[in-house]
Design a protein around this motif. Structure first.
Motif, PDB file in Angstrom:
ATOM      1  N   HIS A   1       1.744   6.132  -8.702  1.00  0.00           N
ATOM      2  CA  HIS A   1       1.185   4.841  -9.140  1.00  0.00           C
ATOM      3  C   HIS A   1       0.032   5.161 -10.071  1.00  0.00           C
ATOM      4  CE1 HIS A   1       3.664   2.931  -6.092  1.00  0.00           C
ATOM      5  NE2 HIS A   1       3.074   3.604  -5.108  1.00  0.00           N
TER       6      HIS A   1
ATOM      7  N   GLU B   1       1.376  -3.415  -5.685  1.00  0.00           N
ATOM      8  CA  GLU B   1       1.173  -4.030  -4.366  1.00  0.00           C
ATOM      9  C   GLU B   1      -0.294  -4.297  -4.063  1.00  0.00           C
ATOM     10  OE1 GLU B   1       3.031  -1.459  -1.509  1.00  0.00           O
ATOM     11  OE2 GLU B   1       5.028  -1.976  -2.168  1.00  0.00           O
TER      12      GLU B   1
ATOM     13  N   GLU C   1      10.252  -1.304  -7.402  1.00  0.00           N
ATOM     14  CA  GLU C   1      10.353  -0.307  -6.329  1.00  0.00           C
ATOM     15  C   GLU C   1      11.337  -0.824  -5.293  1.00  0.00           C
ATOM     16  OE1 GLU C   1       6.518   1.253  -5.030  1.00  0.00           O
ATOM     17  OE2 GLU C   1       7.318   1.469  -3.007  1.00  0.00           O
TER      18      GLU C   1
ATOM     19  N   SER D   1      13.266   3.077  -0.238  1.00  0.00           N
ATOM     20  CA  SER D   1      12.509   3.635   0.895  1.00  0.00           C
ATOM     21  C   SER D   1      13.425   3.977   2.064  1.00  0.00           C
ATOM     22  CB  SER D   1      11.372   2.695   1.342  1.00  0.00           C
ATOM     23  OG  SER D   1      10.240   2.907   0.544  1.00  0.00           O
TER      24      SER D   1
ATOM     25  N   GLU E   1       2.227  11.051   3.251  1.00  0.00           N
ATOM     26  CA  GLU E   1       2.983   9.834   3.638  1.00  0.00           C
ATOM     27  C   GLU E   1       4.262  10.177   4.412  1.00  0.00           C
ATOM     28  OE1 GLU E   1       4.263   6.919   0.631  1.00  0.00           O
ATOM     29  OE2 GLU E   1       3.031   5.461   1.649  1.00  0.00           O
TER      30      GLU E   1
HETATM   31  C1  GAL Z   1       5.446   1.044  -0.981  1.00  0.00           C
HETATM   32  C2  GAL Z   1       4.392   1.707  -1.835  1.00  0.00           C
HETATM   33  C3  GAL Z   1       4.697   3.159  -2.042  1.00  0.00           C
HETATM   34  C4  GAL Z   1       5.077   3.806  -0.756  1.00  0.00           C
HETATM   35  C5  GAL Z   1       6.263   3.107  -0.188  1.00  0.00           C
HETATM   36  C6  GAL Z   1       6.800   3.732   1.073  1.00  0.00           C
HETATM   37  O1  GAL Z   1       4.967  -0.109  -0.401  1.00  0.00           O
HETATM   38  O2  GAL Z   1       4.305   1.074  -3.075  1.00  0.00           O
HETATM   39  O3  GAL Z   1       3.579   3.789  -2.592  1.00  0.00           O
HETATM   40  O4  GAL Z   1       4.008   3.736   0.115  1.00  0.00           O
HETATM   41  O5  GAL Z   1       5.889   1.781   0.087  1.00  0.00           O
HETATM   42  O6  GAL Z   1       7.846   2.980   1.565  1.00  0.00           O
END
Ligand code: GAL
Length: 965
Positions: free
Chosen positions: A400, A456, A531, A534, A592
């Motif tokens: 980001h 976000e 995005e 995930s 993360e």
């Molecule tokens: C999003 C965020 C990302 C990462 C991702 C993980 O909300 O923009 O940076 O944290 O979630 O799922």
């Protein structure tokens, strides 16, 4: 077509690899390549092609840096003299002081991420990957040639993680708050020349966090020194983004910003040339500017162009704008690659590049890699982008934050479109300056199609949020009127006040269920997923084990706010009005470790793992995204000892019409391809050969295969490239795996391996296991589900790189890579670090020799001069004696063992006293060097200088303190 040649790999310990080697240089792996180790990882021919030199005035400042881990806090000043001097330019204290003792600091070469060498600590920050980051100091001594006097001298830091204070010669020249923007420093007013050395000191506070991912620590991008003429082109001073006019004709509007540090008003002549991809000049135009001293001026010139070849994802054709200036004091030049392309976001139809519809098949990327953290060398960046190409990616979101300069150059050259993203959401001047830097630095890149002002933000649905975005978007548009602005929103889409009303393109993070509703309510607003996905996968694992923090790679695990790879793309693919998607993420990254915490230290989101090894998501997206070649993939691997007879679920992914699964020559089933969700089959496990055959019009167009491996007997080394440039910078990732007696990759081997390397430096290791706490710097690494990676950086010159990998119980592997002769990029010369006496007090003149103990009264800042070597005095009328005093710089070895003080040149007779005792005498008036021996623990130095009548006297050149011998 049959499976293809079996080829002997260089350095595979004489074994045959069960793989087809694609021979096309740097092309995507062939569709018929079997799954297994070499799936996209086979060696490629060709060499790393150097990046274009845009600013020939810059030289790399990568070597000769000293590093100290941990903070150094100087004692606060107590006396009046100390307090007075503490407030003065050039008088920084502690590690920022010019004469600070850095003799015990470690020598480092940039890029450098000190956090990547740290162990993992449970109490450290989870999001940053459990690595303590802390505070560190860097110092660099810099000698500037006297011929550089009058030039504009600039230091350019690609970025520093994170908050940094920079001093030059004891004066603060920058306080930087962003870990991602470049820092440009005008060194000119602080510069010293010749033997009067310069000292750059930097305090880096990497405890400061800007993100929730691994951010690294230190001088992790390139640093450059530029030397320009007094009237020269400003950094980021050329804006040359081509435009297609309403009349269908192309032109390149070029704006050149010029700066002058000259002492007189000057006229600058500006020549702008447009060069075609072969370097031929297609057109030129001239302009002129008058510059007052220390002023700035702009020259605007437009070059018309007839029918340029378009820049596109498939053929990223680059032209060059060359700007040459000529003014009193010298010339300057920039060579900016540009691309001719049009972009358009349409509310109904999505994205158009050159008026052709292009679905954005995108990934979000953080910038780190296994082994090196965020200090990613250019060649490794290229390899990572090549892995994205292989995946079928055509779009990248710089999430980001700004990426390295080389990243944008590579995306222009390789054909990716980019969403470039600002880090901190704040229109206050300090952050607006960061946004402005982002746009000015990147607005010539044809790859960039979208600016994102935030990711976000909880204020996205508020009046203040709207006002903030409005200002930031307006600022972006003022600097670049050709690209739209977006913001990556995760909610608040329908709040009465929300930022979707003030961006050009709506960006959805997740919330795929809202695409249609938002579109219906805002039919004129273009939109894209900014995005999505995930999903979680552990590379090479095919069953989830929550206890062991392992995620199945069968694409059935995703974060509650996300979706699996297949489901996320399904929502995007079926809606024309959604311009495309950006999978979170292309590669795993440190930090993360969602959905787990300790002891997991890295993420599971990647299509590829931390090393760039493919997970099942790689095949899934190749089937989604690749149109021009037939592809097929099959998961899982086919080595399951002990599972004989048990049903195994298969996932076959392809872009063909039908897929057929064959086990040991027997057809298990055939189905019409579901290009998005893939095709499922279930087969009782029987060792042997499992194949997926893709068919079109009834003919085989691609095939993937796994063979059951036996026990591992040997190691194998597979380089990403067969050659490495001998330029001291090139990097080749090398895959380590174990093979069985028939040369087959063993996907379940986890053995510890160790390496020796000759002709190159090992800069990092990894294996893609998010739970591994092994060092990323040691010459050893366990295989993880069959694979590990080492990153080798070339030495200089022509030669060989020899790597030997060994493991208990296995035959070692030896790999030889050719090191090809290459001229290393020019580097600023390393100045041997030393201690110099820089600041002297000088007494008034006396008719007779003064008492060497004489000193100015405390609080008297006026009767004695503050002076430096080089400021000789005189000629004196009658009173020819002066006393010079200084404190000796502290250097551990000199304090312990004693040393020498070497005066490069003293004009006049001299007697040198250390702590009151004579240590050296110079009896001649004529200018000459003098060496004085000093005892251990010496603290002060005093010199009585007697001038020859009517002649100048004092010190010239360095006064250096060093251990004896
Ligand atoms: C999003 C965020 C990302 C990462 C991702 C993980 O909300 O923009 O940076 O944290 O979630 O799922």
């Amino acid at each position: 077509m049959p499976l293809g040649r079996r080829a002997l790999l260089t350095g595979t310990a004489g074994t045959l690899a069960a793989a087809t080697l694609p021979m096309r240089a740097l092309a995507a792996p062939r569709a018929t390549e079997p799954n297994g180790l070499l799936h996209g990882l086979a060696p490629r021919d060709g060499l790393f092609e150097r990046l274009p030199v845009e600013d020939p005035s810059r030289t790399l400042l990568a070597r000769g840096w000293l590093f100290h881990e941990g903070d150094i806090t100087p004692p606060a000043p107590v006396t009046h003299d100390d307090t007075y001097s503490n407030a003065k330019a050039g008088n920084a204290r502690g590690a920022a002081a010019m004469d600070h003792d850095d003799s015990d600091w470690a020598e480092v070469t940039l890029p450098h991420d000190w956090a990547s060498a740290q162990g993992f600590v449970e109490t450290a920050n989870v999001a940053q990957g459990y690595r303590p980051r802390g505070i560190g100091w860097y110092r660099r001594t810099l000698r500037l040639d006297p011929a550089d006097r009058g030039k504009r001298l600039e230091l350019h830091f690609g970025a520093i993680a994170t908050a940094a204070t920079i001093w030059i010669n004891g004066s603060i020249v920058a306080r930087n708050f962003s870990g991602y923007n470049a820092i440009d420093i005008d060194l000119t007013p602080f510069a010293r020349f010749g033997d009067e050395l310069n000292v750059i000191s930097i305090r880096v506070d990497a405890n400061a966090m800007e993100g929730w991912w691994y951010e690294g620590a230190g001088l992790y991008r390139h640093v450059w020194l530029s030397k320009r003429s007094p009237v020269s082109i400003a950094t980021d001073g050329v804006h040359c983004d081509p435009r297609l006019g309403g009349d269908g004709r192309w032109s390149v509007p070029v704006t050149v910003t010029l700066d002058s540090i000259a002492r007189e008003a000057a006229t600058a002549n500006v020549l702008v040339d447009l060069l075609d991809p072969a370097g031929k000049v297609l057109g030129s135009a001239r302009g002129q500017a008058e510059l007052q001293p220390l002023a700035r001026a702009e020259v605007a010139i437009t070059l018309p162009v007839d029918n340029p070849v378009r820049w596109s994802i498939e053929t990223p054709t680059l032209y060059t704008v060359r700007v040459t200036t000529d003014a009193p004091g010298g010339a300057d030049e920039r060579r900016i690659p540009i691309g001719f392309r049009t972009i358009r976001f349409d509310a109904e139809q999505g994205f158009f590049l050159n008026d052709r519809h292009v679905k954005l098949k995108g990934v979000c990327l953080h910038q780190d890699h296994a082994g090196v953290g965020v200090a990613v060398p250019d060649a490794l960046l290229e390899w990572r982008l090549q892995r994205m190409k292989d995946t079928g990616v055509n779009a990248i979101r710089c999430s980001h934050n700004a990426q390295a300069e080389a990243f944008y150059q590579l995306c222009d050259r390789m054909g990716f479109v980019l969403m470039d993203e600002n880090r901190i959401f704040n229109p206050a001047p300090e952050n607006m300056a960061q946004l402005e830097w982002l746009v000015r630095a990147h607005r010539n890149h044809p790859s960039i199609i979208l600016w994102s002002v935030f990711n976000e933000e909880p204020m996205q649905g508020t009046e203040a949020g709207v006002e903030m975005v409005r200002r930031m978007a307006a600022h972006v548009h003022a600097l670049d009127d050709s690209r739209p602005v977006t913001a990556a929103m995760n909610g608040s889409f329908y709040d009465p006040q929300n930022v979707s009303s003030v961006v050009d393109v709506m960006g959805f993070n997740y919330y795929q269920g809202d695409y249609d509703k938002f579109h219906a309510l805002n039919p004129a607003k273009p939109s894209t997923s900014s995005e999505d996905t995930s999903a979680f996968m552990t590379r090479g694992a095919y069953a989830t084990d929550q206890e062991r923090h392992v995620m199945s790679s069968m694409d059935d695990e995703a974060a509650p706010w996300g979706a699996t790879h297949r489901k996320a793309w399904a929502e995007i693919a079926k809606r024309r009005f959604v311009a495309g998607g950006f999978v979170w993420t292309g590669f795993d990254y440190h930090g993360e470790p969602t959905p787990f915490t300790w002891p997991t230290i890295a993420s599971f989101f990647g299509i590829l793992d931390l090393c760039g090894f493919p997970k099942t998501a790689y095949d899934i997206h190749r089937a989604h995204w690749i149109d021009d070649t037939a592809v097929v993939g099959i998961a899982p691997h086919w080595t399951w000892p002990g599972k004989e007879g048990q049903p195994i679920a298969l996932l076959v992914t392809s872009n063909a019409e039908r897929v057929r699964v064959v086990l040991n020559g027997r057809v298990i089933g055939e189905q019409a391809v579901d290009r998005i969700m893939g095709n499922s089959f279930t087969v009782p496990y029987a060792p042997g050969r499992l194949e997926a055959i893709a068919l079109k019009g009834g003919r085989e167009v691609a095939r993937a295969a796994h063979e059951t491996a036996g026990l591992a007997v040997a190691l194998r080394l597979t380089p990403a490239r067969r050659q490495i440039l001998g330029d001291g910078e090139d990097v080749v990732p090398v895959t380590i795996d174990a093979i069985d007696a028939k040369g087959r990759h063993v996907p379940i081997e986890n053995r510890a391996t160790r390496f020796t390397i000759d002709g190159a430096t090992l800069i990092g290791v990894g294996n893609g296991d998010p739970n591994s706490h092994e060092s990323e710097k040691a010459p050893q690494r366990s295989l993880f589900n069959g694979l590990a990676q080492m990153l080798v950086q070339a030495g200089e010159g022509r030669g060989k790189v020899t790597i030997v990998a060994s493991a208990d119980g296995l035959r070692p592997a030896r790999l030889v890579i050719d090191r090809v002769a290459a001229t290393p990029r020019a580097q600023v010369a390393v100045t041997p670090p030393g201690a110099f006496i820089l600041n002297w007090r000088r007494s008034p003149s006396f008719a007779t020799a003064p008492d060497p103990a004489l000193m100015p009264p405390t609080n008297d800042n006026n009767s004695w001069d503050f002076t430096r070597s080089g400021n000789t005095t005189g000629p004196e009328a009658g009173a020819s004696f002066r006393l010079y005093r200084a404190t000796l710089p502290v250097r551990r070895r000199v304090v312990e063992e004693g040393g020498n003080v070497t005066f490069a040149r003293i004009d006049g007779r001299a007697r040198v006293f250390v702590d009151g005792k004579v240590v050296a005498t110079k009896t001649d008036f004529a200018a000459a060097p003098l060496v004085a021996s000093i005892p251990p623990g010496a603290k002060t130095i005093a010199v009585i200088v007697e001038a020859q009548p009517n002649t100048r006297s004092g010190f010239n050149g360095t006064v250096r303190v060093a251990p004896k011998g």
